[in-house]
Scaffold this active site. Structure first.
Site, PDB file in Angstrom:
ATOM      1  N   TYR A 244      16.133 -11.924   2.459  1.00  0.00           N
ATOM      2  CA  TYR A 244      16.846 -11.256   3.565  1.00  0.00           C
ATOM      3  C   TYR A 244      16.574  -9.754   3.544  1.00  0.00           C
ATOM      4  CZ  TYR A 244      21.022  -9.532   6.084  1.00  0.00           C
ATOM      5  OH  TYR A 244      21.893  -8.891   6.931  1.00  0.00           O
TER       6      TYR A 244
ATOM      7  N   LYS B  99      14.565  -7.653   6.353  1.00  0.00           N
ATOM      8  CA  LYS B  99      15.273  -6.576   7.061  1.00  0.00           C
ATOM      9  C   LYS B  99      14.587  -5.234   6.826  1.00  0.00           C
ATOM     10  CE  LYS B  99      19.175  -7.944   9.079  1.00  0.00           C
ATOM     11  NZ  LYS B  99      19.397  -7.778  10.523  1.00  0.00           N
TER      12      LYS B  99
ATOM     13  N   ARG C  56      30.288 -16.231   3.689  1.00  0.00           N
ATOM     14  CA  ARG C  56      30.412 -15.065   2.802  1.00  0.00           C
ATOM     15  C   ARG C  56      31.785 -15.043   2.140  1.00  0.00           C
ATOM     16  NH1 ARG C  56      28.037 -10.838   7.032  1.00  0.00           N
ATOM     17  NH2 ARG C  56      29.052 -12.347   8.414  1.00  0.00           N
ATOM     18  N   VAL C  57      31.955 -14.086   1.254  1.00  0.00           N
ATOM     19  CA  VAL C  57      33.077 -14.160   0.309  1.00  0.00           C
ATOM     20  C   VAL C  57      34.444 -14.241   1.002  1.00  0.00           C
ATOM     21  CG1 VAL C  57      33.215 -11.632  -0.062  1.00  0.00           C
ATOM     22  CG2 VAL C  57      33.979 -13.211  -1.847  1.00  0.00           C
TER      23      VAL C  57
ATOM     24  N   VAL D  39      31.901 -15.612  -8.616  1.00  0.00           N
ATOM     25  CA  VAL D  39      30.519 -15.839  -9.016  1.00  0.00           C
ATOM     26  C   VAL D  39      30.153 -14.877 -10.152  1.00  0.00           C
ATOM     27  CG1 VAL D  39      28.122 -15.661  -8.232  1.00  0.00           C
ATOM     28  CG2 VAL D  39      29.851 -16.712  -6.758  1.00  0.00           C
ATOM     29  N   ASP D  40      29.681 -15.433 -11.261  1.00  0.00           N
ATOM     30  CA  ASP D  40      29.265 -14.644 -12.430  1.00  0.00           C
ATOM     31  C   ASP D  40      30.331 -13.614 -12.837  1.00  0.00           C
ATOM     32  OD1 ASP D  40      26.926 -16.101 -12.537  1.00  0.00           O
ATOM     33  OD2 ASP D  40      25.724 -14.617 -11.454  1.00  0.00           O
TER      34      ASP D  40
HETATM   35  N1  UDP Z   1      31.190 -14.321  -4.108  1.00  0.00           N
HETATM   36  C1  UDP Z   1      32.127 -14.890  -4.989  1.00  0.00           C
HETATM   37  N2  UDP Z   1      32.761 -16.035  -4.611  1.00  0.00           N
HETATM   38  C2  UDP Z   1      32.545 -16.653  -3.418  1.00  0.00           C
HETATM   39  C3  UDP Z   1      31.581 -16.069  -2.526  1.00  0.00           C
HETATM   40  C4  UDP Z   1      30.935 -14.916  -2.918  1.00  0.00           C
HETATM   41  O1  UDP Z   1      32.385 -14.365  -6.077  1.00  0.00           O
HETATM   42  O2  UDP Z   1      33.201 -17.673  -3.152  1.00  0.00           O
HETATM   43  C5  UDP Z   1      30.552 -13.031  -4.476  1.00  0.00           C
HETATM   44  C6  UDP Z   1      29.041 -12.909  -4.350  1.00  0.00           C
HETATM   45  O3  UDP Z   1      28.396 -13.388  -5.509  1.00  0.00           O
HETATM   46  C7  UDP Z   1      28.893 -11.416  -4.169  1.00  0.00           C
HETATM   47  C8  UDP Z   1      30.104 -11.023  -3.352  1.00  0.00           C
HETATM   48  O4  UDP Z   1      31.054 -12.067  -3.565  1.00  0.00           O
HETATM   49  O5  UDP Z   1      28.980 -10.744  -5.421  1.00  0.00           O
HETATM   50  C9  UDP Z   1      29.894 -10.837  -1.871  1.00  0.00           C
HETATM   51  O6  UDP Z   1      29.234 -11.933  -1.362  1.00  0.00           O
HETATM   52  P1  UDP Z   1      29.028 -12.200   0.193  1.00  0.00           P
HETATM   53  O7  UDP Z   1      28.634 -13.619   0.349  1.00  0.00           O
HETATM   54  O8  UDP Z   1      30.192 -11.755   0.979  1.00  0.00           O
HETATM   55  O9  UDP Z   1      27.759 -11.329   0.650  1.00  0.00           O
HETATM   56  P2  UDP Z   1      27.077  -9.981   0.142  1.00  0.00           P
HETATM   57  O10 UDP Z   1      28.138  -8.931   0.077  1.00  0.00           O
HETATM   58  O11 UDP Z   1      26.480 -10.259  -1.205  1.00  0.00           O
HETATM   59  O12 UDP Z   1      26.053  -9.699   1.180  1.00  0.00           O
END
Ligand code: UDP
Length: 356
Positions: free
Chosen positions: A166, A170, A214-215, A232-233
């Protein structure tokens, strides 16, 4: 008085629908909107200042669909994108196609017509911070993590980590715009959004969509369904959360600022930086307030590996801190919504839509 005419590609998406709301409410604009679906902008379909066309615009049909209009509008907002990390890893070809291959023709057409292209890119083009590669660095030197539009290098991981499909697509799109500006005089503005949150963002899996959003939507689904919020992690990554109305302010302000042309802008609310773990805890608290049910304050949170959550090839952006001095100076832009209000307004919307 004649209305100012604009094209919005992606008017039916999260950002596009809010932008369309704001522009039509002013009564000053006539909007030609394009999207795969009008679900999020259906409230305007009867407005004589809104002309909606449904369908996928890609490089093979851009000229046929937009050719006549492009020379006839003041600016084009290009907002259509696949911008969901789960897609970058699972569908990397589609990610590159939709964010570059299917989109680049728009740049050619705007260049030919001399029409101002306002393109929503992403803060993800910065990739990881330099600080994150220095063992033991505690983010003490802002030069190694703060992101400045015209100075900061774009640092992406290796190609086996498909997370970067991505960002790479971009970034190439930004470079294609800039190259056409310098060689062929294309007027442009590039926006780099920092985690814009608000009503209508993404979808809630199992309710109005399927997949991994997304989160915000992942945590919201977990709260609605009584499942643990998954970090996540460990949730140590930082994000800078920006309320959609502040973002739309920046987008609309630039229409009246000649100096906004031929610039790249970070649009993010620096005061709203948090780790993902902090975000999870705050969302629990806010949801307890919204529902009046204090048990949500203790809603379970669990760790999950990125490999398990997204599959192989995921790598995270460690921290995103925008320098927004250019937007402050040129657009007189000043974001107003703090993190709690941003979450309250956003989560209330999802609770009203899907909560019991
Ligand atoms: N994330 C998480 N749990 C979830 C979904 C996402 O911990 O259920 C984390 C993801 O690994 C990242 C952050 O949340 O560190 C934001 O992820 P998002 O999908 O919103 O998109 P990004 O900000 O990375 O573009």
């Amino acid at each position: 008085m004649a209305k100012r005419r604009l094209i919005i590609l992606g008017c039916g998406g999260f950002v596009g629908s809010h932008l369309t709301d704001r522009l039509l409410a002013s009564g000053e604009f006539e909007i030609f909107g394009y999207d795969l679906t009008s679900k999020k902008c259906a409230q305007h379909l009867d407005n004589p200042d809104f002309h909606f066309r449904e369908g996928y615009v890609d490089s093979s049909n851009t000229e046929e669909i937009l050719g006549d209009k492009i020379g006839d509008v003041e600016a084009i907002f290009s907002l259509a994108a696949v911008c969901n990390p789960a897609e970058y890893v699972k569908n990397p070809v589609f990610t590159i196609n939709s964010n570059f291959i299917h989109a680049y023709k728009l740049v050619d057409l705007c260049t030919k017509a001399g029409t101002w292209l306002i393109h929503t890119s992403t803060c993800e083009v910065y990739g990881r911070t330099i600080a994150s590669y220095i063992p033991g660095d505690e983010y003490t030197d802002a030069n190694l993590y703060e992101q400045r539009e015209d100075e900061t290098p774009l640092v992406m991981g290796p190609i086996v980590n498909q997370r970067w499909t991505y960002a790479a697509a971009k970034a190439l799109f930004e470079r294609y715009i800039y190259a056409n500006h310098t060689e062929n005089g294309l007027p442009f503005t590039i926006i780099r959004p920092y985690n814009w949150f608000g009503p209508r963002m993404d979808y809630i899996p199992g309710r109005d969509g399927e997949g991994v959003p997304r989160v915000l939507a992942c945590f919201m689904k977990a709260l609605l369904d009584g499942q643990p919020l998954q970090l996540v992690d460990g949730g140590g990554a930082h994000r800078t959360i920006t309320y959609i109305q502040d973002s739309v302010d920046a987008l609309t302000r630039m229409l009246d600022v000649p100096k906004a042309r031929n610039q790249t802008f970070n649009i993010g609310n620096r005061a709203n930086e948090c780790t993902v773990a902090e975000l999870a805890r705050m969302m629990r608290d806010v949801y307890a307030e919204i529902t009046g049910d204090s048990r949500f304050k203790e809603h379970p949170i669990e760790d999950v590996s990125s490999e398990k959550f997204y599959g192989p090839g995921y790598e995270d952006c460690d921290r995103r801190v925008p320098d927004v001095s250019k937007a402050e100076r040129l657009l007189d832009w000043d974001p107003k919504y703090d993190l709690r209000d941003t979450l309250r307004l956003t989560m209330q919307y999802f609770h009203d839509a899907w909560g019991s």
